[in-house]
Write an enzyme that holds these catalytic residues in place. Structure first.
Site, PDB file in Angstrom:
ATOM      1  N   CYS A 182     -33.657  -8.373 -18.887  1.00 29.74           N
ATOM      2  CA  CYS A 182     -34.876  -7.769 -19.421  1.00 29.74           C
ATOM      3  C   CYS A 182     -34.637  -7.110 -20.782  1.00 29.74           C
ATOM      4  CB  CYS A 182     -35.486  -6.716 -18.495  1.00 29.74           C
ATOM      5  SG  CYS A 182     -35.840  -7.313 -16.854  1.00 29.74           S
TER       6      CYS A 182
ATOM      7  N   GLY B 136     -35.782 -12.283 -21.401  1.00 26.78           N
ATOM      8  CA  GLY B 136     -36.665 -12.433 -20.248  1.00 26.78           C
ATOM      9  C   GLY B 136     -37.917 -13.157 -20.649  1.00 26.78           C
TER      10      GLY B 136
ATOM     11  N   ASN C 170     -34.849  -1.460 -17.889  1.00 24.57           N
ATOM     12  CA  ASN C 170     -33.928  -2.596 -17.948  1.00 24.57           C
ATOM     13  C   ASN C 170     -32.681  -2.201 -17.171  1.00 24.57           C
ATOM     14  OD1 ASN C 170     -32.362  -4.829 -18.674  1.00 24.57           O
ATOM     15  ND2 ASN C 170     -31.723  -3.912 -20.599  1.00 24.57           N
ATOM     16  N   GLY C 171     -32.320  -3.014 -16.195  1.00 24.14           N
ATOM     17  CA  GLY C 171     -31.131  -2.703 -15.400  1.00 24.14           C
ATOM     18  C   GLY C 171     -31.413  -2.915 -13.930  1.00 24.14           C
TER      19      GLY C 171
ATOM     20  N   CYS D  41     -21.409  -3.615 -20.583  1.00 22.73           N
ATOM     21  CA  CYS D  41     -21.417  -4.941 -19.959  1.00 22.73           C
ATOM     22  C   CYS D  41     -20.796  -6.004 -20.882  1.00 22.73           C
ATOM     23  CB  CYS D  41     -22.845  -5.335 -19.631  1.00 22.73           C
ATOM     24  SG  CYS D  41     -22.984  -7.021 -19.028  1.00 22.73           S
TER      25      CYS D  41
ATOM     26  N   TYR E 196     -22.666 -13.801 -23.367  1.00 21.01           N
ATOM     27  CA  TYR E 196     -23.788 -14.725 -23.264  1.00 21.01           C
ATOM     28  C   TYR E 196     -25.134 -14.120 -23.639  1.00 21.01           C
ATOM     29  CZ  TYR E 196     -27.507 -17.446 -21.122  1.00 21.01           C
ATOM     30  OH  TYR E 196     -28.659 -18.143 -20.921  1.00 21.01           O
TER      31      TYR E 196
ATOM     32  N   CYS F  76     -22.988 -10.057 -10.212  1.00 25.23           N
ATOM     33  CA  CYS F  76     -23.225  -8.789 -10.914  1.00 25.23           C
ATOM     34  C   CYS F  76     -24.370  -8.073 -10.211  1.00 25.23           C
ATOM     35  CB  CYS F  76     -23.613  -9.051 -12.362  1.00 25.23           C
ATOM     36  SG  CYS F  76     -24.071  -7.551 -13.229  1.00 25.23           S
TER      37      CYS F  76
HETATM   38  P1  AMP Z   1     -24.268 -23.102 -14.625  1.00 19.04           P
HETATM   39  O1  AMP Z   1     -24.896 -24.360 -15.120  1.00 19.04           O
HETATM   40  O2  AMP Z   1     -24.908 -22.574 -13.386  1.00 19.04           O
HETATM   41  O3  AMP Z   1     -22.768 -23.191 -14.501  1.00 19.04           O
HETATM   42  O4  AMP Z   1     -24.554 -21.966 -15.713  1.00 19.04           O
HETATM   43  C1  AMP Z   1     -23.822 -21.938 -16.891  1.00 19.04           C
HETATM   44  C2  AMP Z   1     -24.727 -22.044 -18.066  1.00 19.04           C
HETATM   45  O5  AMP Z   1     -25.765 -21.068 -17.979  1.00 19.04           O
HETATM   46  C3  AMP Z   1     -23.969 -21.776 -19.345  1.00 19.04           C
HETATM   47  O6  AMP Z   1     -24.357 -22.723 -20.312  1.00 19.04           O
HETATM   48  C4  AMP Z   1     -24.380 -20.382 -19.765  1.00 19.04           C
HETATM   49  O7  AMP Z   1     -24.572 -20.311 -21.141  1.00 19.04           O
HETATM   50  C5  AMP Z   1     -25.654 -20.114 -19.020  1.00 19.04           C
HETATM   51  N1  AMP Z   1     -25.644 -18.781 -18.369  1.00 19.04           N
HETATM   52  C6  AMP Z   1     -24.603 -18.071 -17.965  1.00 19.04           C
HETATM   53  N2  AMP Z   1     -24.983 -16.927 -17.373  1.00 19.04           N
HETATM   54  C7  AMP Z   1     -26.312 -16.913 -17.395  1.00 19.04           C
HETATM   55  C8  AMP Z   1     -27.307 -16.006 -16.960  1.00 19.04           C
HETATM   56  N3  AMP Z   1     -26.984 -14.877 -16.357  1.00 19.04           N
HETATM   57  N4  AMP Z   1     -28.599 -16.342 -17.168  1.00 19.04           N
HETATM   58  C9  AMP Z   1     -28.921 -17.476 -17.775  1.00 19.04           C
HETATM   59  N5  AMP Z   1     -28.036 -18.366 -18.203  1.00 19.04           N
HETATM   60  C10 AMP Z   1     -26.747 -18.109 -18.020  1.00 19.04           C
END
Ligand code: AMP
Length: 445
Positions: free
Chosen positions: A2, A28, A102-103, A238, A244, A384
């Site tokens: 968020c 978000g 947010n959190g 964090c 990311y 997390c």
């Molecule tokens: P996955 O396909 O499930 O392994 O997710 C990895 C991909 O999702 C990577 O390309 C990351 O950049 C992206 N990603 C990692 N963490 C998150 C997150 N919390 N929310 C959205 N995208 C994420």
């Protein structure tokens, strides 16, 4: 995740909040909202959808007053209902109040059960509503003291913007898990926002980060803000914001996100070298780290995969089937560039393994001879609980399989991850970070 924003003392407050939310759309995309106050009443508009879909000129014209708070929602706690959109507004004994959060609160269920036993009625499944109830039920005379009393009950990661008709409070939990910065608007007043990338767009000058455990108070007819250190800081910034989540042009705790991502890529090249012809990123999440990897290794960098920007982030989609389809819609390889080459593919993280598997498949279909996957963060082995949307143990591929098993699953010729030590070093080792996804140290008890 968020995004939150608060604007105080600016005649265009709701417009400034709108632009800031637009700059933070990546945090978000499920719902968005703004509450403004003209000193007499609070007006709120919130809806499911993107910032540009929800707000237009007539809507913003209704959001009058020189203070406004806003929110972009990415559901980590609560359902997908519109009732879960923020800011959350309530009328109570002292008047009107609106909150953007947010959190993630870790004791939300206990607090909610207790409040329900005492007669409270909840409209949504959001933890933010707990805070409203605690403030409304407090016996203290001043809103400020009621908020402090509520904060003594809640536990977790939070950045809050709380608005009454004449005041605005910006609060960051004592761990400083989520980012929160203060800026001065060139045409008058102040802005607080989850990320500094919002500042450039609205013409704000960065003042400083809000400190872990700090409350900043803005009051009508006063040009200066007050600061109260409510809790002893215990920083756990964090790490995933840097890896990311945050936008590359944001600075968190004085560090530019793009620069730290490049450092992670460089460290990855030092730790996990490979003989290859090209370094290519998974767009957009792996771009900064891939540049770092290429610079450090001397292997040429190419944008070997093209991203279709008209598809939202894949992770946003709730079901596995839709997610698989969206990766395919989103990314396509440049066959003539890649054919017959040995490729290092860089991404920021592997969560479920879906993206990596799909990308390797499309690269092989494009005729590459070898695919070496390098990930610019450590293996995610724990969910997390502090506001990043990583799934349960069951779905986290690295919680269940070894690196070589994941390598087999994604059909890579090799796979390696950045070590936790190298991650900390890339971040500067100058403060303490929240690394729960990697080390399972749930520090909020
Ligand atoms: P996955 O396909 O499930 O392994 O997710 C990895 C991909 O999702 C990577 O390309 C990351 O950049 C992206 N990603 C990692 N963490 C998150 C997150 N919390 N929310 C959205 N995208 C994420």
């Amino acid at each position: 995740m968020c995004a939150i924003v608060g604007v105080f003392g600016n005649s265009e407050a709701s417009r400034v909040a709108y632009y800031a939310l637009f700059a933070m759309q990546h945090r978000g995309q499920e719902a968005t909202g703004i509450s403004s106050s003209d000193g007499v009443k609070i007006t709120t508009v919130k809806k499911r959808g993107l910032v540009t879909d929800v707000f237009d000129e007539p809507t913003l014209s209704k959001l009058i007053g020189d203070m406004a708070i806003g929110h972009n929602r990415y559901s980590t706690a609560g359902s997908e209902s519109i009732l879960d959109a923020q800011p959350v507004f309530a009328a109570y004994q002292l008047g009107e109040i609106s909150i953007a959060h947010n959190g993630n609160l870790v004791n939300k269920n206990e607090v909610r059960s207790r409040l329900i036993e005492e007669g409270a009625i909840f409209q949504s499944s959001m933890d933010t509503e707990n805070i409203i109830h605690l403030i409304a039920r407090s016996q203290k005379e001043r809103l400020q003291d009621r908020i402090i009393e509520a904060l003594e009950v809640i536990k977790g990661a939070y950045c809050l913007c709380i608005q009454s008709r004449t005041k605005m409070f910006a609060i960051r939990d004592k761990y400083g898990v989520r980012p929160f910065s203060l800026g001065r608007l060139k045409d008058g007043g102040y802005i607080v926002s989850s990320e500094t990338c919002a500042f450039d767009l609205v013409g704000a000058e960065f003042v400083r980060d809000i400190k872990p455990g700090e409350m900043i108070i803005f009051e009508k007819d006063s040009n200066e803000y007050k600061s109260i250190q409510l809790f002893e800081p215990d920083p756990h910034i964090c790490a995933f914001e840097y890896i990311y989540f945050a936008r590359p042009d944001s600075d968190i705790e004085g560090k530019n996100v793009y620069a730290t991502r490049k450092e992670m890529g460089k460290a990855l090249a030092r730790e996990h070298k490979v003989d290859a012809d090209l370094v290519i990123p998974v767009p957009d999440s792996g771009v900064s780290a891939a540049l770092g990897y290429a610079q450090e290794s001397g292997i040429p960098f190419e944008m070997g995969i093209v991203r279709n920007h008209y598809v939202g982030r894949t992770f946003i989609e709730p079901t596995q089937k839709r997610r698989d389809m969206k990766v395919k819609l989103k990314l396509s390889p440049i066959g003539s560039l890649l054919k017959g080459k040995r490729i290092v593919v860089i991404d920021d993280s592997i969560v479920r393994g879906t993206t990596a598997k799909r990308i390797i498949r499309i690269l092989k279909e494009a005729g590459v001879s070898e695919v070496h996957m390098r990930i610019a963060s450590p293996t995610i082995e724990h969910p997390c609980k502090y506001g990043i949307d990583t799934p349960s143990y069951k779905e986290l591929i690295s919680a269940n399989y070894s690196i070589s098993e994941v390598e087999d699953y994604i059909e890579a010729d090799s796979l390696d991850f950045l070590s936790v030590d190298a991650l900390k070093e890339s971040l500067g080792n100058d403060t303490n970070y929240s690394l729960v996804s990697f080390d399972g140290n749930y520090f909020i008890k």
